[in-house]
Design a protein around this motif. Structure first.
Motif, PDB file in Angstrom:
ATOM      1  N   PHE A 171       0.822  -1.218   0.000  1.00  0.00           N
ATOM      2  CA  PHE A 171       0.000   0.000   0.000  1.00  0.00           C
ATOM      3  C   PHE A 171       0.856   1.268   0.000  1.00  0.00           C
ATOM      4  CE2 PHE A 171      -2.258  -3.384   2.354  1.00  0.00           C
ATOM      5  CZ  PHE A 171      -3.318  -3.562   1.485  1.00  0.00           C
ATOM      6  N   LYS A 217     -12.802  -0.889  -1.190  1.00  0.00           N
ATOM      7  CA  LYS A 217     -11.803  -1.530  -0.340  1.00  0.00           C
ATOM      8  C   LYS A 217     -11.188  -0.529   0.643  1.00  0.00           C
ATOM      9  CE  LYS A 217      -9.639  -3.439  -3.894  1.00  0.00           C
ATOM     10  NZ  LYS A 217      -9.073  -4.320  -4.942  1.00  0.00           N
ATOM     11  N   ILE A 255      -4.867   2.372  -1.591  1.00  0.00           N
ATOM     12  CA  ILE A 255      -5.410   1.154  -2.205  1.00  0.00           C
ATOM     13  C   ILE A 255      -5.376   1.384  -3.708  1.00  0.00           C
ATOM     14  CG2 ILE A 255      -7.358  -0.454  -2.284  1.00  0.00           C
ATOM     15  CD1 ILE A 255      -6.379  -0.092   0.535  1.00  0.00           C
ATOM     16  N   THR A 287      -5.709  -6.477  -4.380  1.00  0.00           N
ATOM     17  CA  THR A 287      -6.016  -6.449  -2.949  1.00  0.00           C
ATOM     18  C   THR A 287      -7.413  -7.027  -2.712  1.00  0.00           C
ATOM     19  OG1 THR A 287      -4.626  -4.519  -2.605  1.00  0.00           O
ATOM     20  CG2 THR A 287      -6.350  -4.914  -0.965  1.00  0.00           C
ATOM     21  N   ASN A 346      -9.316   6.512  -2.684  1.00  0.00           N
ATOM     22  CA  ASN A 346      -8.531   5.326  -2.330  1.00  0.00           C
ATOM     23  C   ASN A 346      -7.449   5.570  -1.294  1.00  0.00           C
ATOM     24  OD1 ASN A 346      -6.962   6.967  -3.954  1.00  0.00           O
ATOM     25  ND2 ASN A 346      -5.800   5.257  -4.769  1.00  0.00           N
TER      26      ASN A 346
END
Ligand SMILES: *Cc1c(COP(=O)(O)O)cnc(C)c1O
Length: 466
Positions: free
Chosen positions: A85, A373, A437, A442, A395
């Motif tokens: 990340f 996510k 992300i 992922t 993100n």
């Protein structure tokens, strides 16, 4: 040389070394999700094997490949796995990787149509696709460059060319000494790469007029200076820390009225325009003059893959064009007209493949999934007692636990654990862990594994306190 040449000819015919490369690459792919997200100390120490004099004699191809795999592969970050990340680094779509293997074999130079008709054709097609996907003005042209740093450089060069031209000054011929003053107006949170471009293009950072930002790092219309036809404004779609989006609509409206140039640095964030549910974040962006973005970030093509998109073709080409008797421009698309380089790898091929494979709906799904996510990750961290410092609009997640010192300790533990890797930043003076992300790979399971590590470190810290 003769025997070397014979050997190379044989290698091309027999293909053993390509089979070996394939085998090693497969072994990397199969192990990347079990490998530490960041290489361990020993793998990094072992890199000293590469510290040697340039060898006098040739080595076998097998030996070269195996050396690279044995010592190079373990010292990679697991960027294509699901638990890396760091920064805003995208993963890789299998189709783009496969297409790269094939197109690397072509070894094309994308400078001119005569050098590679196929690259010229795909650039023309992808230009149309991108303008459509991002819903930007139809007349826009696209240059395929290494990344957003280079794209923003091209954009400001185009703006400089256009503004000075309209004031009767040809910057290509007359340079900047004695030129009419051009104003540079940028957000306080502008990315370092835009500042670099401003310096490289001779404006100097001291000449910048700053736009204030709010608590999410968004450039505010209320703090915009009066604009005129000599102004270049640079805004961001995706703050590199918080992921936030500037107040494009009102700023672009004001800029259009004043005939100022607006450039949007949309390195990872401009992709939200391809998502029905997130597009609203970019309202008004279509009123700008130029945009930069990276396919190697949110779209997950291999590195490196960026784009400059510019509504004013004449300005972009005027700023970047080279001439020479041997340069054979054609009636077809000549890629070097839109980029600073001449020779250039065929990076459009991986981008074309990603878009062809995903389709509009697939890109939407990919981009929106990054957001979902990120929200899930942020929620789970909040449940553990972390402060989430930003609104997770896309993100990016900024977290902190109690104070700077504890947050630093937690990050150090996480980075050492190998389970996942993420970096840090300062957010309005406070130390924060920064999670991006950016990979399709992922999964929820990956995030749960990371959450379990965060949970463990907090338990350890709390035990120590008792
Ligand atoms: C990554 C990034 C850049 C620089 O892009 P490169 O592709 O690394 O040159 C510029 N701006 C933002 C907002 C970024 O996230």
């Amino acid at each position: 040389m003769r025997s070397l040449k014979e050997q190379m000819k044989k290698e091309l015919e027999q293909k053993d070394i390509f089979e070996l490369a394939k085998e090693l690459a497969y072994s990397y792919l199969d192990s990347v999700n079990d490998k530490d997200a960041y290489p361990d100390k020993k793998s990094i120490e072992n890199l000293k094997i590469f510290d040697e004099e340039l060898p006098k004699n040739s080595n076998s191809s097998q030996k070269v490949l195996k050396l690279l795999h044995n010592y190079g592969s373990p010292a990679t970050t697991a960027q294509i796995g699901g638990r890396y990340f760091g920064f805003v680094n995208g993963g890789v779509l299998p189709i783009s990787l496969a297409v790269r293997w094939l197109s690397d074999t072509w070894d094309q130079n994308g400078a001119l149509f005569v050098m590679s008709p196929v690259v010229s054709k795909l650039e023309e097609v992808v230009q149309g696709w991108m303008v459509d996907l991002l819903d930007l003005p139809k007349e826009s042209v696209v240059g395929f460059v290494s990344g957003t740093s280079q794209a923003t450089f091209c954009a400001i060069a185009a703006a400089r060319y256009r503004i000075l031209k309209s004031l009767g000054w040809d910057v290509n011929r007359q340079g900047l000494y004695g030129a009419p003053k051009v104003r540079i107006i940028v957000s306080k949170h502008i990315h370092a790469s835009a500042l670099k471009a401003i310096s490289l293009l001779g404006f100097g950072k001291d000449s910048i007029e700053w736009i204030e930002v709010d608590t999410e790092g968004r450039a505010l219309y209320s703090s915009l200076p009066n604009l005129d036809e000599r102004s270049i404004v640079i805004l961001q779609a995706g703050n590199v820390n918080s992921g936030s989006f500037d107040e494009f609509y009102s700023i672009c409206k004001a800029a259009n009225k004043a005939k100022a140039w607006v450039h949007i640095d949309g390195a990872f964030g401009l992709w939200v325009r391809a998502s029905k549910k997130l597009k609203h974040l970019t309202k008004g962006i279509e009123l700008a003059s130029s945009w930069s973005l990276d396919a190697h970030k949110s779209l997950n093509t291999p590195y490196d893959n960026g784009m400059i998109i510019c509504k004013d073709k004449e300005a972009l080409v005027g700023a970047l064009q080279a001439s020479g008797e041997y340069i054979l421009y054609s009636d077809n698309r000549d890629g070097m007209l839109y980029t600073p380089q001449m020779s250039r790898r065929a990076r459009v091929v991986e981008l074309w493949a990603a878009l062809k494979y995903l389709g509009k709906d697939g890109v939407d799904e990919l981009i929106y999934d990054l957001h979902l996510k990120a929200r899930y990750f942020a929620n789970e961290l909040q449940k553990l007692g972390f402060d989430v410092l930003n609104e997770v609009v896309f993100n990016q997640i900024l977290i902190r636990y109690k104070d700077d010192i504890i947050t630093k300790d937690i990050l150090e533990f996480i980075q050492k654990s190998g389970v996942c890797w993420m970096g840090s930043t300062k957010w309005f003076g406070k130390f924060a862990i920064r999670i991006s992300i950016s990979s399709w790979a992922t999964s929820k399971d990956d995030i749960d594994k990371c959450i379990a590590s965060f949970k463990k470190v907090i338990e350890v810290l709390e035990d120590e306190n008792i």
